[in-house]
Design a protein around this motif. Structure first.
Motif, short mmCIF file in Angstrom:
data_model
loop_
_atom_site.label_atom_id
_atom_site.label_comp_id
_atom_site.label_asym_id
_atom_site.label_seq_id
_atom_site.Cartn_x
_atom_site.Cartn_y
_atom_site.Cartn_z
N GLU A 122 0.84 -1.20 0.00
CA GLU A 122 0.00 0.00 0.00
C GLU A 122 0.88 1.25 0.00
O GLU A 122 2.04 1.20 0.37
N ARG A 123 0.27 2.35 -0.38
CA ARG A 123 0.95 3.65 -0.28
C ARG A 123 0.94 4.08 1.18
O ARG A 123 -0.06 3.90 1.87
N LEU A 124 2.06 4.63 1.66
CA LEU A 124 2.05 5.24 3.00
C LEU A 124 1.70 6.71 2.85
O LEU A 124 2.31 7.42 2.04
N GLU A 125 0.73 7.17 3.64
CA GLU A 125 0.39 8.60 3.64
C GLU A 125 0.68 9.15 5.03
O GLU A 125 0.08 8.71 6.01
N VAL A 126 1.62 10.07 5.10
CA VAL A 126 2.01 10.65 6.38
C VAL A 126 1.32 12.01 6.52
O VAL A 126 1.48 12.89 5.67
N VAL A 142 9.26 1.40 6.06
CA VAL A 142 10.22 0.88 5.06
C VAL A 142 10.83 -0.43 5.54
O VAL A 142 10.99 -1.37 4.76
N GLU A 143 11.13 -0.53 6.84
CA GLU A 143 11.67 -1.79 7.37
C GLU A 143 10.71 -2.94 7.06
O GLU A 143 11.11 -4.01 6.62
N GLU A 144 9.44 -2.69 7.28
CA GLU A 144 8.40 -3.69 7.04
C GLU A 144 8.25 -3.95 5.53
O GLU A 144 8.08 -5.10 5.11
N TRP A 145 8.32 -2.89 4.76
CA TRP A 145 8.17 -2.98 3.29
C TRP A 145 9.26 -3.88 2.71
O TRP A 145 9.00 -4.73 1.87
N ILE A 146 10.47 -3.70 3.19
CA ILE A 146 11.60 -4.52 2.72
C ILE A 146 11.35 -5.99 3.04
O ILE A 146 11.53 -6.86 2.19
N GLU A 148 8.42 -7.55 3.87
CA GLU A 148 7.20 -8.10 3.26
C GLU A 148 7.37 -8.48 1.81
O GLU A 148 6.74 -9.40 1.31
N HIS A 149 8.22 -7.73 1.10
CA HIS A 149 8.35 -7.96 -0.34
C HIS A 149 9.65 -8.65 -0.70
O HIS A 149 10.06 -8.65 -1.87
N GLY A 150 10.29 -9.22 0.33
CA GLY A 150 11.49 -10.02 0.07
C GLY A 150 12.61 -9.20 -0.56
O GLY A 150 13.37 -9.71 -1.39
N LEU A 151 12.71 -7.94 -0.20
CA LEU A 151 13.73 -7.08 -0.83
C LEU A 151 15.07 -7.18 -0.10
O LEU A 151 16.04 -6.54 -0.51
N ASN A 152 15.07 -7.96 0.99
CA ASN A 152 16.31 -8.07 1.76
C ASN A 152 17.23 -9.15 1.18
O ASN A 152 17.97 -9.78 1.91
N ASN A 153 17.10 -9.31 -0.15
CA ASN A 153 17.99 -10.19 -0.94
C ASN A 153 18.18 -11.57 -0.27
O ASN A 153 19.22 -11.98 0.08
#
Ligand SMILES: Cc1cc2nc3c(=O)[nH]c(=O)nc-3n(C[C@H](O)[C@H](O)[C@H](O)COP(=O)(O)O)c2cc1C
Length: 153
Positions: A122-126, A142-146, A148-153
């Motif tokens: 989802e988009r984060l709206e601050v 962002v920590e969660e985003w990384i 959740e989407h397996g971006l932590n290689n």
């Protein structure tokens, strides 16, 4: 080596601050990170950006900040395919502006989608009415985003 481009739209530096605070989170996962403070269409498509984070505040009545005008109009006018692009979006705004709350972030999201890009999560709206320092909300997101989407290689 994976690369991440962070594109910033800001007037007073809050969105840039978010970009600078989250940059090391990606570097810790092995990414080479570039923050684009005066982004252009070329920065996005030459070579094609595969993973991006947009940190976008809103000015006027739901408008893009001036530093982002070149990229936004480049996408809208030149109509490149962004099918290669996966992205996250952090929108900064102020709910006291009513209907135009996070208008630039929302408009960008629609524009990227229209050109075939895929938003991850989802988009984060601050909301500046609730959060004084946008980083406080953006960093854990962002920590969660990384993760959740397996971006932590
Ligand atoms: C002149 C002006 C117009 C604004 N218009 C909007 C708006 O239409 N919608 C919104 O959500 N926020 C609006 N804002 C609030 C900003 O988006 C918010 O304060 C944001 O955190 C600023 O981020 P920045 O430091 O990156 O520029 C406006 C702020 C100013 C000063």
């Amino acid at each position: 080596m994976s690369t991440l481009n962070i594109f910033v739209a800001t007037m007073y530096g809050g969105a840039l601050d978010v970009a600078e605070q989250v940059k090391p989170l990606f570097e810790d996962c092995g990414y080479t990170v570039t923050i684009h403070e005066q982004p252009t269409l070329e920065d996005l498509i030459e070579p094609p950006t595969k993973l991006a984070l947009f940190c976008v505040s809103t000015t006027g009545s739901g408008d893009y900040p001036g530093n982002f005008a070149s990229l936004a109009s480049g996408i809208a006018e030149k109509g490149p395919s962004l099918a290669h692009l996966r992205y996250g979006l952090i929108a900064l705004g102020d709910s006291s502006y009513g209907d135009t709350f996070c208008g630039a972030g929302r408009a960008l999201d629609a524009l990227l989608n229209e050109h075939g890009a895929e938003r991850l999560g989802e988009r984060l709206e601050v909301d500046a009415m609730e959060t004084f320092m946008a980083d406080d909300e953006a960093v854990p997101w962002v920590e969660e985003w990384i993760k959740e989407h397996g971006l932590n290689n």
